[in-house]
Every structure is written in C-alpha cells, then in structure tokens.
Design an enzyme around this catalytic site. Structure first.
Site, short mmCIF file in Angstrom:
data_model
loop_
_atom_site.label_atom_id
_atom_site.label_comp_id
_atom_site.label_asym_id
_atom_site.label_seq_id
_atom_site.Cartn_x
_atom_site.Cartn_y
_atom_site.Cartn_z
N ASN A 74 69.69 -38.78 61.56
CA ASN A 74 70.44 -39.90 60.98
C ASN A 74 69.42 -40.87 60.38
OD1 ASN A 74 72.00 -42.11 60.42
ND2 ASN A 74 72.44 -42.63 62.56
N LYS B 245 69.94 -43.40 58.61
CA LYS B 245 70.47 -44.78 58.54
C LYS B 245 70.21 -45.37 57.14
CE LYS B 245 69.96 -45.10 63.49
NZ LYS B 245 69.81 -45.93 64.68
N HIS C 284 79.54 -44.46 64.67
CA HIS C 284 78.21 -44.81 65.18
C HIS C 284 78.26 -46.24 65.73
CE1 HIS C 284 73.96 -45.80 65.30
NE2 HIS C 284 73.73 -44.49 65.33
N GLU D 130 76.35 -48.66 65.45
CA GLU D 130 76.02 -49.70 64.47
C GLU D 130 77.23 -50.02 63.59
OE1 GLU D 130 72.49 -47.79 62.98
OE2 GLU D 130 71.50 -48.18 64.91
N GLU E 267 75.58 -41.63 72.78
CA GLU E 267 74.45 -42.49 72.47
C GLU E 267 74.60 -43.81 73.22
OE1 GLU E 267 72.63 -41.35 68.44
OE2 GLU E 267 74.31 -42.67 68.02
N GLY F 241 67.26 -47.06 69.00
CA GLY F 241 66.26 -47.83 68.27
C GLY F 241 65.42 -48.76 69.15
N SER G 183 66.61 -43.02 70.89
CA SER G 183 65.16 -42.95 71.08
C SER G 183 64.64 -41.56 71.43
CB SER G 183 64.71 -43.98 72.12
OG SER G 183 65.02 -45.30 71.69
P1 PGA Z 1 67.16 -43.75 67.35
O1 PGA Z 1 68.65 -43.73 66.73
O2 PGA Z 1 66.77 -42.30 67.53
O3 PGA Z 1 66.34 -44.46 66.34
O4 PGA Z 1 67.25 -44.44 68.65
C1 PGA Z 1 69.60 -42.81 67.15
C2 PGA Z 1 70.90 -43.03 66.44
O5 PGA Z 1 71.23 -44.20 66.19
O6 PGA Z 1 71.62 -42.08 66.13
#
Ligand code: PGA
Length: 252
Positions: A9, A11, A94, A96, A164, A170, A210
C-alpha cells in the site's frame, strides 16, 4: 490451502515518475517469486502506468479506495467501475480512511458491496486503536467492524481481510506475531459464524502494521496469518522484495 498474499500500500506517496521507477526496480524480481500473490497498490494517478509495466507478469494491481456509486456528480471521486477496468483488487476501509475521511461501517459496507458487484476483490481493513487495545476491547472492536461491513455481502470468498491494529500502522511498533495470530484466529472464528465455515477456511487474513523485512518471519511463521499489507516498507524495492521472498520460502 490459502495462497499467501503480500500487498504493498503505497498510500499518498510517489509521483508518476517515481512510481514507474519503483516498479521498474521491483518487476523482474517480484515476477519470479512463486507461491505468493503479489499486489501493488499505487496512487490512482499511477495505476495506468504501473499496469503497463506489470503486464504479462505475475504481479497484480490494486487501488487504495473507491466511491460506492458507479457514476455521477461526485467531484473528485473514483468509481468502482473505473477501477474494475484497471485493477483486480481494492483496499477498503483502511484506518486512515476511517480516521481522516470519516468512513464508518455503513460507508465501508456500501463500498464492499459496490466493489464485489463489479468483480473487484476487496482487501477489507479492520483493527483497533491504541486506547481500545489497552482497554482490552480488541475483539469487541473487530467484531463490530466485521459485522457492520459484512452485513448482506455476496461472494464473500473473493474477500481478503487485513487485520491492522491502528497503533501499529506507520509507527514502527508492530504487534508481536503471537498477538497478531491470536486476533486473526479470533477473526476467522467470527467469519465462520457470520459467513459459514468454508468461507472462513478460504478467506485470507493478512496482518498489517509496521511490517518490515526484519520482522516478516515472525508473522509468516504463524498459522493463522496469510500474508501482509505493507505500507512504508513497500516503497523500498529491496525491502519489499525481501518480504515477498521470505514469505514464499516460509510458506513453501
Ligand atoms: P505501515 O502501513 O506498514 O507503514 O505500518 C501499513 C498499512 O497502513 O497498510
């Protein structure tokens, strides 16, 4: 046997030029790795360019979001039909999107239904926030998210779920393999109740938050975890390749 999936992803990262460069670095190496479904989810504006570059390879394409209407006066939105033309997968719900764009269970459910109706395979994201985790409410939260998203959906076997934990996204602070395996096992049992036993056995449930080359083995050694949704580490070609390669070897 569930084929593991590693999805990147990206983003809101990479210009079209940067996306082309990243895929050029990834394509040959990724294509050769078997036994893993490999999905790249670049920003909308790079889908066409990335699609051209991965044509004829074993790499698949996904979008990061869709609107739930097929067309109409929704300035700035992208419809499921537009994405179905380009991609096999789409990330839905997601954290976010839930956090910054106020997507609730009802919107997520509409998007899921809309995606499945046009033959897109959704990667549905669920997960608890830090406060909820600390209060011991993880199972309650994921159950609520599952129930509100999955109400009345058809073709559930095309679904992929990504667990997640929001506190791990992140932050560099991943869950432990054991924690993630425990919650994902719980999610599978809930799906069995909601959608039936065979769907629960077939549905892939990924871990996200992460994931790096350094902790991939910790997650892929767990029996309930069917792969990963990778954010930050999917923007570095060598690291993403290592994550996919390790997954292929550990799951062989
Ligand atoms: P990250 O993001 O690996 O940067 O923690 C994962 C995600 O948001 O799908």
């Amino acid at each position: 046997m569930r084929v593991p999936m590693i999805a990147g992803n990206w983003k809101m990262n990479t210009t079209v030029g940067e996306a082309i460069k990243l895929v050029s670095e990834l394509c040959q190496g990724l294509d050769k790795i078997g036994n893993v479904e490999k999905v790249l989810c670049p920003p909308f504006v790079s889908l066409t360019a990335v699609r051209e570059l991965i044509k004829g390879s074993s790499i698949k394409l996904g979008a990061q979001n869709i609107h739930f209407e097929p067309k109409g006066a929704y300035t700035g939105e992208i419809s499921p039909l537009m994405i179905a033309d380009l991609c096999e997968f789409v990330i839905i719900g997601h954290s976010e999107r839930r956090q910054y764009f106020h997507e609730n269970g009802e919107i997520v459910s509409k998007k899921l239904t809309a995606a499945l109706a046009v033959g897109l395979k959704p990667i549905l994201c669920i997960g608890e926030r830090l406060k909820e985790n600390e209060a011991g409410r993880t199972e309650e939260v994921v159950t609520e998210q599952l129930t509100s998203s999955l109400a009345g959906i058809d073709y559930p076997d095309d679904l992929v779920i990504a667990y997640e934990p929001v506190w791990a996204i992140g932050t560099g602070k991943a869950a432990t393999g054991e924690q993630a395996n425990g919650t994902i096992g719980f999610i599978r049992r809930s799906i069995s109740q909601l959608l039936g036993k065979s769907t629960a056995q077939n549905i892939r449930i990924l871990y996200g938050g992460s994931v790096t080359a350094a902790n991939t083995a910790e997650f892929m050694n767990q029996p309930e975890i069917d792969g990963a949704l990778v954010g930050g580490a999917s923007l570095k070609a060598a690291e993403f390749l290592s994550i996919v390669k390790q997954t292929s070897e550990l799951r062989r």
